[in-house]
Design a protein around this motif. Structure first.
Motif, PDB file in Angstrom:
ATOM      1  N   ALA A 100       0.810  -1.211   0.000  1.00  0.00           N
ATOM      2  CA  ALA A 100       0.000   0.000   0.000  1.00  0.00           C
ATOM      3  C   ALA A 100       0.847   1.267   0.000  1.00  0.00           C
ATOM      4  CB  ALA A 100      -0.917  -0.003   1.220  1.00  0.00           C
ATOM      5  N   PRO A 101       0.426   2.298  -0.751  1.00  0.00           N
ATOM      6  CA  PRO A 101       1.105   3.592  -0.717  1.00  0.00           C
ATOM      7  C   PRO A 101       0.828   4.317   0.599  1.00  0.00           C
ATOM      8  CG  PRO A 101      -0.805   3.692  -2.168  1.00  0.00           C
ATOM      9  CD  PRO A 101      -0.662   2.269  -1.747  1.00  0.00           C
ATOM     10  N   VAL A 102       1.873   4.807   1.250  1.00  0.00           N
ATOM     11  CA  VAL A 102       1.747   5.458   2.551  1.00  0.00           C
ATOM     12  C   VAL A 102       2.461   6.808   2.534  1.00  0.00           C
ATOM     13  CG1 VAL A 102       1.524   3.298   3.830  1.00  0.00           C
ATOM     14  CG2 VAL A 102       3.784   4.258   3.422  1.00  0.00           C
ATOM     15  N   GLN A 103       2.059   7.702   3.438  1.00  0.00           N
ATOM     16  CA  GLN A 103       2.621   9.046   3.481  1.00  0.00           C
ATOM     17  C   GLN A 103       2.413   9.655   4.863  1.00  0.00           C
ATOM     18  OE1 GLN A 103       0.768  11.755   0.671  1.00  0.00           O
ATOM     19  NE2 GLN A 103       2.588  13.062   0.566  1.00  0.00           N
ATOM     20  N   ARG A 104       3.467  10.328   5.360  1.00  0.00           N
ATOM     21  CA  ARG A 104       3.313  11.080   6.610  1.00  0.00           C
ATOM     22  C   ARG A 104       2.319  12.215   6.397  1.00  0.00           C
ATOM     23  NH1 ARG A 104       7.231  14.105   7.673  1.00  0.00           N
ATOM     24  NH2 ARG A 104       6.869  14.377   9.914  1.00  0.00           N
ATOM     25  N   VAL A 105       1.564  12.530   7.429  1.00  0.00           N
ATOM     26  CA  VAL A 105       0.574  13.596   7.323  1.00  0.00           C
ATOM     27  C   VAL A 105       1.234  14.924   6.976  1.00  0.00           C
ATOM     28  CG1 VAL A 105      -0.970  15.046   8.724  1.00  0.00           C
ATOM     29  CG2 VAL A 105      -1.254  12.562   8.715  1.00  0.00           C
ATOM     30  N   ASP A 106       2.379  15.241   7.582  1.00  0.00           N
ATOM     31  CA  ASP A 106       3.056  16.500   7.279  1.00  0.00           C
ATOM     32  C   ASP A 106       3.438  16.575   5.800  1.00  0.00           C
ATOM     33  OD1 ASP A 106       4.374  19.022   8.177  1.00  0.00           O
ATOM     34  OD2 ASP A 106       6.166  17.978   7.479  1.00  0.00           O
ATOM     35  N   ASP A 107       3.913  15.460   5.251  1.00  0.00           N
ATOM     36  CA  ASP A 107       4.264  15.433   3.830  1.00  0.00           C
ATOM     37  C   ASP A 107       3.023  15.567   2.959  1.00  0.00           C
ATOM     38  OD1 ASP A 107       6.985  15.106   4.401  1.00  0.00           O
ATOM     39  OD2 ASP A 107       6.788  12.924   4.516  1.00  0.00           O
ATOM     40  N   PHE A 108       1.942  14.933   3.363  1.00  0.00           N
ATOM     41  CA  PHE A 108       0.694  15.035   2.605  1.00  0.00           C
ATOM     42  C   PHE A 108       0.203  16.478   2.570  1.00  0.00           C
ATOM     43  CE2 PHE A 108      -4.064  14.864   2.837  1.00  0.00           C
ATOM     44  CZ  PHE A 108      -4.288  14.459   1.527  1.00  0.00           C
ATOM     45  N   LEU A 109       0.242  17.138   3.721  1.00  0.00           N
ATOM     46  CA  LEU A 109      -0.223  18.521   3.793  1.00  0.00           C
ATOM     47  C   LEU A 109       0.636  19.455   2.945  1.00  0.00           C
ATOM     48  CD1 LEU A 109      -1.041  18.797   7.616  1.00  0.00           C
ATOM     49  CD2 LEU A 109      -2.678  18.548   5.752  1.00  0.00           C
ATOM     50  N   ASN A 110       1.901  19.056   2.718  1.00  0.00           N
ATOM     51  CA  ASN A 110       2.828  19.907   1.968  1.00  0.00           C
ATOM     52  C   ASN A 110       3.180  19.355   0.584  1.00  0.00           C
ATOM     53  OD1 ASN A 110       3.738  22.212   3.888  1.00  0.00           O
ATOM     54  ND2 ASN A 110       3.769  20.382   5.185  1.00  0.00           N
ATOM     55  N   ASN A 111       2.390  18.400   0.111  1.00  0.00           N
ATOM     56  CA  ASN A 111       2.501  17.902  -1.269  1.00  0.00           C
ATOM     57  C   ASN A 111       3.883  17.351  -1.617  1.00  0.00           C
ATOM     58  OD1 ASN A 111      -0.187  18.771  -1.810  1.00  0.00           O
ATOM     59  ND2 ASN A 111       0.569  20.842  -2.172  1.00  0.00           N
ATOM     60  N   ARG A 112       4.434  16.540  -0.718  1.00  0.00           N
ATOM     61  CA  ARG A 112       5.730  15.933  -1.035  1.00  0.00           C
ATOM     62  C   ARG A 112       5.718  14.447  -0.666  1.00  0.00           C
ATOM     63  NH1 ARG A 112       7.479  19.545   3.450  1.00  0.00           N
ATOM     64  NH2 ARG A 112       7.418  18.274   5.366  1.00  0.00           N
ATOM     65  N   LYS A 113       6.410  13.680  -1.423  1.00  0.00           N
ATOM     66  CA  LYS A 113       6.526  12.243  -1.189  1.00  0.00           C
ATOM     67  C   LYS A 113       7.321  11.999   0.092  1.00  0.00           C
ATOM     68  CE  LYS A 113       8.370   8.031  -3.363  1.00  0.00           C
ATOM     69  NZ  LYS A 113       9.010   7.494  -4.591  1.00  0.00           N
ATOM     70  N   SER A 114       6.875  11.093   0.905  1.00  0.00           N
ATOM     71  CA  SER A 114       7.587  10.781   2.143  1.00  0.00           C
ATOM     72  C   SER A 114       8.879  10.037   1.840  1.00  0.00           C
ATOM     73  CB  SER A 114       6.707   9.952   3.077  1.00  0.00           C
ATOM     74  OG  SER A 114       5.620  10.709   3.564  1.00  0.00           O
ATOM     75  N   SER A 115       9.904  10.346   2.628  1.00  0.00           N
ATOM     76  CA  SER A 115      11.192   9.662   2.476  1.00  0.00           C
ATOM     77  C   SER A 115      11.545   8.854   3.716  1.00  0.00           C
ATOM     78  CB  SER A 115      12.295  10.688   2.195  1.00  0.00           C
ATOM     79  OG  SER A 115      12.364  11.645   3.243  1.00  0.00           O
ATOM     80  N   GLY A 116      10.716   8.950   4.739  1.00  0.00           N
ATOM     81  CA  GLY A 116      10.941   8.204   5.969  1.00  0.00           C
ATOM     82  C   GLY A 116       9.793   8.455   6.931  1.00  0.00           C
TER      83      GLY A 116
END
Length: 535
Positions: free
Chosen positions: A403-419
């Motif tokens: 499944a594709p996952v993303q930190r909330v902070d990254d989601f709010l700022n339109n960037r792919k999570s790196s960790g």
């Protein structure tokens, strides 16, 4: 029997304290109380410095109850609901299609009436189904007939086993009583937000199936409905497929309790010109937080109290863009699971066991969608909208079931999570870091972002940057409604009873089970009426 509402109880109350509270409220001595049982219990956590239970208590007295109630003017006298199904008066065995909550309880009520129903399920029994699901979650192949969506117990078997419902239908007590009778914990009878847990629900489901068989019914697994034969606008028989072979089941009554993911069945009904329409539903993602932080935010200094358990939340906000965003199917101390049922499509869900002691708590974060968002107003357009999103999630996950996952902070700022920070995703067998903004519709993402920030004002920490989003959640409810009339029958075919969540008439285990009971009652009534006319 007297029911006393709004009894305030401390978190560490015991039976003696409960009896003393009740006796004081009624103005009688404790020895006058013959029986004292919780009917409903909820948590009042509005003031974090003073959290307590609010209970409704059913009390039996060794004295004149009517006189006591007239004197106190505080207690409500309630006749407790006692369910009694009609007696089957003969005819062809009814066919129940699907063994989720709606199908199981329809089958159980029919069996208890003496109707000897036939229950068919495209998936496998709960034990073999569990093996298939665990194999898939461990990196094995997806079985499109036996998975989180299909098999004995329905989609709810791999969830939290939540039994709370917005319905006021008295039949819900029958559902809870039967669950307890067949192995569920007694506490579901009085907790305001009862749950069984996926681990306990599996055994309960199996016991209900065995009861149906004991009462003369039949249950056939790995058997899929492929066609419905009619004559003069009435059901004549069902065509089913098992092991590559076709069989005909003669019946004049079919309860269609196929669940919200039986997409091939929806297409079959549409092709047969059975009345069906697109309906609103919701899409989004799962959001995970540390359970400890959710508990602290909800219960303050009382968090960790064993009598409270893991904290729940339920929130909704209405946005300026006209959309609604809400949390759904909250799983305290649970995990996110892959709930795919079709090849090369990815969908998620949440699951908790009875103990609810996992490190994370999760919930669906959903945005309402409707026919205006689909590519057409055709009856199956919502279903195709779901498929499109699930296909994109599969691709975003690396063309795999990770499944594709993303930190909330990254989601709010339109960037792919790196960790990840302190919240680690629980979805398995693995997950893929992604940017949900790149494959979910813009209006869904913008609404989710606004919703997260607004919900943070209601639940401190909800917008925690380390919280994790896992996509995509599309199966919150059915994308279609199979139209029926006041007799619970299809407006197109007599003897066809669209039922439960898949038909668009329920939204959870309890409401689906209640709908199954109501459909069974209509079939029993029909047998009685037919018998009366013959006499």
């Amino acid at each position: 029997m007297i029911r006393i509402n709004s009894v305030h109880l401390p978190l560490d109350y015991d039976d003696e304290l409960l009896r003393n509270k009740v006796s004081k409220q009624l103005g009688v001595e404790p020895k006058a109380i013959k029986s004292c049982n919780l009917f409903r219990r909820s948590v009042d956590a509005r003031k974090k410095e003073n959290i307590f239970f609010i209970a409704s208590v059913d009390v039996g007295l060794n004295t004149d109850e009517q006189k006591i109630c007239r004197r106190t003017k505080n207690a409500e006298i309630v006749t407790l609901y006692k369910y009694e199904a009609g007696k089957w008066q003969g005819g062809a065995s009814p066919l129940v299609v699907g063994s989720g909550p709606a199908g199981l309880f329809a089958g159980l009520i029919l069996a208890q009436s003496g109707a000897r129903p036939i229950v068919i399920e495209r998936g496998r029994d709960v034990d073999r189904r569990s093996e298939d699901v665990n194999n898939f979650w461990s990196g094995g192949a997806l079985d499109t007939s036996s998975n989180v969506q299909f098999g004995e117990g329905g989609a709810g078997t791999f969830s939290d086993g939540k039994l709370n419902s917005g319905t006021k239908d008295p039949r819900q007590r029958k559902v809870l009583d039967e669950f307890v009778k067949h192995g569920a914990p007694d506490e579901i009878l009085y907790n305001a937000k009862p749950h069984i847990g996926t681990d306990r629900l599996k055994e309960t489901v199996k016991n209900i199936r065995e009861e149906i068989i004991r009462l003369g019914g039949k249950v056939r697994f790995e058997t899929k409905l492929t066609d419905i034969k009619t004559e003069n606008g009435k059901v004549k028989s069902a065509v089913v497929e098992r092991g590559g072979k076709t069989d005909i089941i003669e019946t004049d009554s079919i309860i269609l309790a196929v669940g919200h993911s039986a997409r091939d069945t929806f297409e079959m009904l549409f092709n047969k010109k059975i009345a069906i329409e697109a309906k609103p539903f919701s899409v989004g993602a799962r959001i995970e937080h540390l359970r400890e932080k959710i508990d602290k935010s909800q219960y303050g200094k009382f968090s960790g109290n064993k009598n409270l358990g893991a904290a729940n939340y339920k929130m909704n906000v209405h946005l300026q863009n006209g959309r609604g965003v809400y949390t759904f199917c909250m799983c305290p101390g649970g995990r996110v699971v892959n709930a795919s049922s079709e090849e090369n499509m990815l969908v998620t869900n949440g699951m908790s066991e009875f103990a609810r002691n996992g490190i994370n708590s999760n919930s669906a974060l959903l945005v309402g969608v409707g026919p205006k968002d689909f590519k057409s107003d055709a009856p199956l357009s919502g279903m195709y909208f779901q498929r499109e999103l699930e296909s994109k999630a599969f691709i975003a996950g690396g063309r795999s079931y990770n499944a594709p996952v993303q930190r909330v902070d990254d989601f709010l700022n339109n960037r792919k999570s790196s960790g990840f920070g302190e919240v680690k995703p629980t979805a398995g067998p693995d997950c893929t870091m992604a940017d949900l903004n790149t494959f979910l519709p813009d209006f869904v993402c913008e609404s989710m972002k606004d919703g997260i920030l607004q919900m943070d004002k209601k639940l401190k920490g909800f917008a925690d940057g380390d919280a994790v989003l896992t996509a995509v959640e599309t199966r919150s409810s059915s994308p279609v409604r199979i139209l029926r009339d006041e007799t619970m029958q299809s407006v197109s075919v007599r003897g066809l009873y669209p039922c439960g969540e898949g038909a668009g008439y329920a939204g959870g285990i309890i409401s689906a089970a209640v709908d199954g009971i109501k459909c069974a009652e209509k079939i029993i009534e029909k047998s009685i009426l037919t018998r009366t006319k013959q006499i």
